[in-house]
Design a protein around this motif. Structure first.
Motif, PDB file in Angstrom:
ATOM      1  N   GLU A  20       9.467 -20.643 -13.669  1.00  9.65           N
ATOM      2  CA  GLU A  20       8.041 -20.331 -13.559  1.00  9.65           C
ATOM      3  C   GLU A  20       7.582 -20.457 -12.111  1.00  9.65           C
ATOM      4  O   GLU A  20       6.838 -19.608 -11.611  1.00  9.65           O
ATOM      5  N   ASP A  24       6.055 -17.398  -9.865  1.00 10.55           N
ATOM      6  CA  ASP A  24       4.723 -17.471  -9.274  1.00 10.55           C
ATOM      7  C   ASP A  24       4.789 -17.384  -7.752  1.00 10.55           C
ATOM      8  O   ASP A  24       3.921 -16.784  -7.120  1.00 10.55           O
ATOM      9  N   SER A  27       5.421 -13.731  -6.753  1.00 11.58           N
ATOM     10  CA  SER A  27       4.232 -12.892  -6.961  1.00 11.58           C
ATOM     11  C   SER A  27       3.135 -13.196  -5.944  1.00 11.58           C
ATOM     12  O   SER A  27       2.144 -12.478  -5.875  1.00 11.58           O
ATOM     13  N   ALA A  29       1.328 -15.903  -6.027  1.00 16.41           N
ATOM     14  CA  ALA A  29       0.269 -16.662  -6.697  1.00 16.41           C
ATOM     15  C   ALA A  29       0.200 -18.113  -6.229  1.00 16.41           C
ATOM     16  O   ALA A  29      -0.841 -18.750  -6.348  1.00 16.41           O
ATOM     17  N   PRO A  56       2.998 -24.494 -14.805  1.00 17.39           N
ATOM     18  CA  PRO A  56       2.648 -23.087 -14.587  1.00 17.39           C
ATOM     19  C   PRO A  56       1.320 -22.687 -15.206  1.00 17.39           C
ATOM     20  O   PRO A  56       0.646 -21.803 -14.681  1.00 17.39           O
ATOM     21  N   MET A  59      -1.058 -24.112 -12.724  1.00 19.77           N
ATOM     22  CA  MET A  59      -0.652 -23.805 -11.353  1.00 19.77           C
ATOM     23  C   MET A  59      -0.877 -25.019 -10.450  1.00 19.77           C
ATOM     24  O   MET A  59      -1.542 -24.954  -9.420  1.00 19.77           O
ATOM     25  N   LYS A  79      -1.954 -23.034  -5.550  1.00 19.97           N
ATOM     26  CA  LYS A  79      -2.469 -21.838  -4.862  1.00 19.97           C
ATOM     27  C   LYS A  79      -2.991 -22.165  -3.476  1.00 19.97           C
ATOM     28  O   LYS A  79      -2.777 -21.418  -2.532  1.00 19.97           O
TER      29      LYS A  79
END
Length: 88
Positions: A20, A24, A27, A29, A56, A59, A79
């Motif tokens: 995961e 992420d 991507s 993210a 995940p 996040m 993030k």
């Protein structure tokens, strides 16, 4: 001074967490774990770094530390890299 474990610290995560986290990261993210560790570890002087976990759904990275037999968790927004909180 916080002590980083060898690069095997990610291997302590469950395989699904690793997958995961990689997905992420690819991507865009989330920030790379190493960036987050570079920001947080210096703030935990005198603590031994035990490694990360990744949630995940939220996040969030949870970084685990220990000092004098007491465990501390630091939750970090994956993030932004912002520390969300600490718990013992």
């Amino acid at each position: 001074m916080a002590t980083a474990l060898p690069a095997t610290s990610q291997a302590q995560q469950r395989p699904d967490e690793q997958n995961e986290a990689r997905r992420d990261l690819r991507s865009g993210a989330v920030r790379p774990l190493r960036d987050i560790e570079r920001r947080v570890l210096p703030t935990k002087q005198g603590m031994q770094y035990l490694g990360p976990e990744y949630d995940p759904a939220a996040m969030v990275y949870r970084l685990k530390f220990i000092r004098d037999g007491r465990v501390m968790f630091v939750d970090v927004d994956a993030k932004t890299g912002q520390i969300l909180g600490e718990s013992r």
